[in-house]
Design a protein around this motif. Structure first.
Motif, PDB file in Angstrom:
ATOM      1  N   VAL A  34       1.083  -1.247   0.226  1.00  0.00           N
ATOM      2  CA  VAL A  34       0.061   0.194  -0.216  1.00  0.00           C
ATOM      3  C   VAL A  34       0.927   1.403  -0.064  1.00  0.00           C
ATOM      4  O   VAL A  34       1.760   1.358   0.729  1.00  0.00           O
ATOM      5  N   HIS A  35       0.572   1.952  -0.837  1.00  0.00           N
ATOM      6  CA  HIS A  35       1.691   3.356  -1.275  1.00  0.00           C
ATOM      7  C   HIS A  35       0.849   4.553  -0.549  1.00  0.00           C
ATOM      8  O   HIS A  35      -0.706   4.391  -0.384  1.00  0.00           O
ATOM      9  N   PHE A  36       1.312   5.580  -0.234  1.00  0.00           N
ATOM     10  CA  PHE A  36       0.631   6.840   0.539  1.00  0.00           C
ATOM     11  C   PHE A  36      -0.523   7.373  -0.596  1.00  0.00           C
ATOM     12  O   PHE A  36      -1.353   7.660   0.226  1.00  0.00           O
ATOM     13  N   ASP A  37      -0.205   7.223  -1.681  1.00  0.00           N
ATOM     14  CA  ASP A  37      -1.303   7.856  -2.759  1.00  0.00           C
ATOM     15  C   ASP A  37      -2.523   6.674  -2.927  1.00  0.00           C
ATOM     16  O   ASP A  37      -3.511   7.149  -3.382  1.00  0.00           O
ATOM     17  N   ASP A  38      -2.290   5.647  -2.212  1.00  0.00           N
ATOM     18  CA  ASP A  38      -3.557   4.844  -1.937  1.00  0.00           C
ATOM     19  C   ASP A  38      -4.568   5.268  -1.191  1.00  0.00           C
ATOM     20  O   ASP A  38      -5.722   4.659  -0.974  1.00  0.00           O
ATOM     21  N   LEU A  39      -4.128   5.947  -0.070  1.00  0.00           N
ATOM     22  CA  LEU A  39      -4.965   6.448   1.118  1.00  0.00           C
ATOM     23  C   LEU A  39      -5.757   7.707   0.839  1.00  0.00           C
ATOM     24  O   LEU A  39      -5.439   8.638  -0.110  1.00  0.00           O
ATOM     25  N   ASN A  43      -6.818   9.355   5.669  1.00  0.00           N
ATOM     26  CA  ASN A  43      -5.739   8.513   5.593  1.00  0.00           C
ATOM     27  C   ASN A  43      -6.002   7.066   5.883  1.00  0.00           C
ATOM     28  O   ASN A  43      -5.371   6.176   6.579  1.00  0.00           O
ATOM     29  N   MET A  44      -7.112   6.695   5.407  1.00  0.00           N
ATOM     30  CA  MET A  44      -7.581   5.087   5.266  1.00  0.00           C
ATOM     31  C   MET A  44      -7.217   4.655   3.593  1.00  0.00           C
ATOM     32  O   MET A  44      -7.304   5.372   2.511  1.00  0.00           O
ATOM     33  N   VAL A  94      -7.490  -0.272   6.735  1.00  0.00           N
ATOM     34  CA  VAL A  94      -5.954   0.196   6.733  1.00  0.00           C
ATOM     35  C   VAL A  94      -5.739   1.571   6.645  1.00  0.00           C
ATOM     36  O   VAL A  94      -6.248   2.467   5.811  1.00  0.00           O
ATOM     37  N   VAL A  95      -4.986   1.760   7.620  1.00  0.00           N
ATOM     38  CA  VAL A  95      -4.599   3.157   8.034  1.00  0.00           C
ATOM     39  C   VAL A  95      -3.169   3.848   7.781  1.00  0.00           C
ATOM     40  O   VAL A  95      -2.609   4.833   8.203  1.00  0.00           O
ATOM     41  N   ARG A  96      -2.431   2.834   7.127  1.00  0.00           N
ATOM     42  CA  ARG A  96      -0.989   3.462   6.820  1.00  0.00           C
ATOM     43  C   ARG A  96      -0.369   2.452   5.538  1.00  0.00           C
ATOM     44  O   ARG A  96      -0.949   1.483   5.459  1.00  0.00           O
ATOM     45  N   SER A  97       0.287   3.339   5.071  1.00  0.00           N
ATOM     46  CA  SER A  97       1.096   2.715   3.931  1.00  0.00           C
ATOM     47  C   SER A  97       1.989   1.602   4.353  1.00  0.00           C
ATOM     48  O   SER A  97       2.315   1.594   5.530  1.00  0.00           O
TER      49      SER A  97
END
Length: 165
Positions: A34-39, A43-44, A94-97
């Motif tokens: 999971v990448h930051f831009d998937d959130l 931030n989920m 899911v709350v973080r990359s």
């Protein structure tokens, strides 16, 4: 990425009734990122990303076995298929990359269709974030009508079948 197909990975960790047992008795666990831009803005992991990450895991699994997804319908063989149905249940955000995994298996392998199950989970498989099923239909590339799975595909898919009961 290394996928030991169709081996069954040993998992550890504390589980709840919503999670799988500590030892995975069927299927395969495929790494997922999971990448930051998937959130999303909260931030989920955005709900629309889960099916995409599951599809990427299936693609990685089959490509590791030598199947190609080159976009040529006639050369695609059993990869020439269409989604008939997708069901997904979101259980925890899911709350973080970072590193996660997708637990993949087959619930049913028919003549022209199949149903696979999946869990989006922690990297060790102990915590479940989402689970679901997807129904695929194998298509004849010329007619786009249902066609039987090849013997090669059936042989490579059978180890993924979830035991009955």
């Amino acid at each position: 990425m290394s996928i030991d197909a169709p081996s069954v990975p040993a998992l550890s960790g504390t589980t709840t009734a919503a999670d799988q047992p500590a030892v995975l008795p069927y299927g395969v666990l495929v790494p997922s990122q999971v990448h930051f831009d998937d959130l999303d803005a909260l931030n989920m992991l955005h709900n629309a990303r889960y099916p995409l990450l599951v599809e990427r895991a299936w693609s990685a699994y089959w490509e590791a076995l030598g199947w190609s997804y080159e976009g040529d319908w006639n050369a695609a063989e059993d990869a020439c298929n269409a989604v008939k149905e997708l069901r997904i249940s979101y259980e925890r955000p899911v709350v973080r990359s970072g590193e996660y995994a997708v637990h993949l298996w087959l619930d049913r392998l028919g003549t022209t269709g199949l149903t696979y199950g999946f869990r989006y989970c922690s990297a060790d498989g102990a915590m479940t974030y989402a689970r679901g099923t997807r129904v695929l239909v194998r298509l004849d590339p010329g007619t786009l009508r249902p066609a039987p799975w090849s013997e090669r595909f059936r042989a490579e898919a059978l180890p993924l079948l979830r035991p009955a009961g």
